[in-house]
Design a protein around this motif. Structure first.
Motif: not given
Length: 127
Positions: A1-8
């Protein structure tokens, strides 16, 4: 979840950066000191476009997405993935680049005119 937030987040920052490069020169009409950061960003954007410099936001988005199990951006980069062929037709990329350059030039020319008028007004109406 955190990695996706970083990407977004990197994707959103990228869009904001592109908007600032295109329109940020108009901020200098009201706040003249913002011209220098805009100049730096515009020159960096020019370097990415013309010279092919790597954008750290692209690398950050790729890192976030890949660590989230998603596909990263294609080798052609952020603009080709999110804008070209989506917001405007692929065959009009050069037209869009020239329109962005013209918008930046117009904002700087407008800043110069506005700044000179302001100086002239102050000189002819001393307080």
């Amino acid at each position: 979840m955190a990695y996706r937030l970083i990407g977004d987040t990197a994707m959103l920052l990228h869009l904001l950066f592109l908007a600032y490069v295109t329109l940020g020169g108009f901020l200098a009409w009201r706040w003249p000191r913002t011209l220098w950061p805009h100049l730096a960003c515009a020159l960096y954007g020019l370097g990415v476009t013309v010279i092919g410099w790597q954008c750290p936001l692209t690398a950050l988005e790729n890192w976030g997405r890949e660590n989230a199990g998603q596909a990263g951006l294609p080798a052609t980069g952020f603009i080709d993935h999110y804008l070209t062929g989506v917001i405007y037709p692929s065959q009009h990329l050069l037209t869009v680049q020239l329109a962005v350059a013209a918008t930046i030039a117009a904002s700087w020319a407008g800043h110069l005119i506005h700044h000179r008028r302001r100086k002239h007004h102050k000189a002819s109406n001393p307080a």
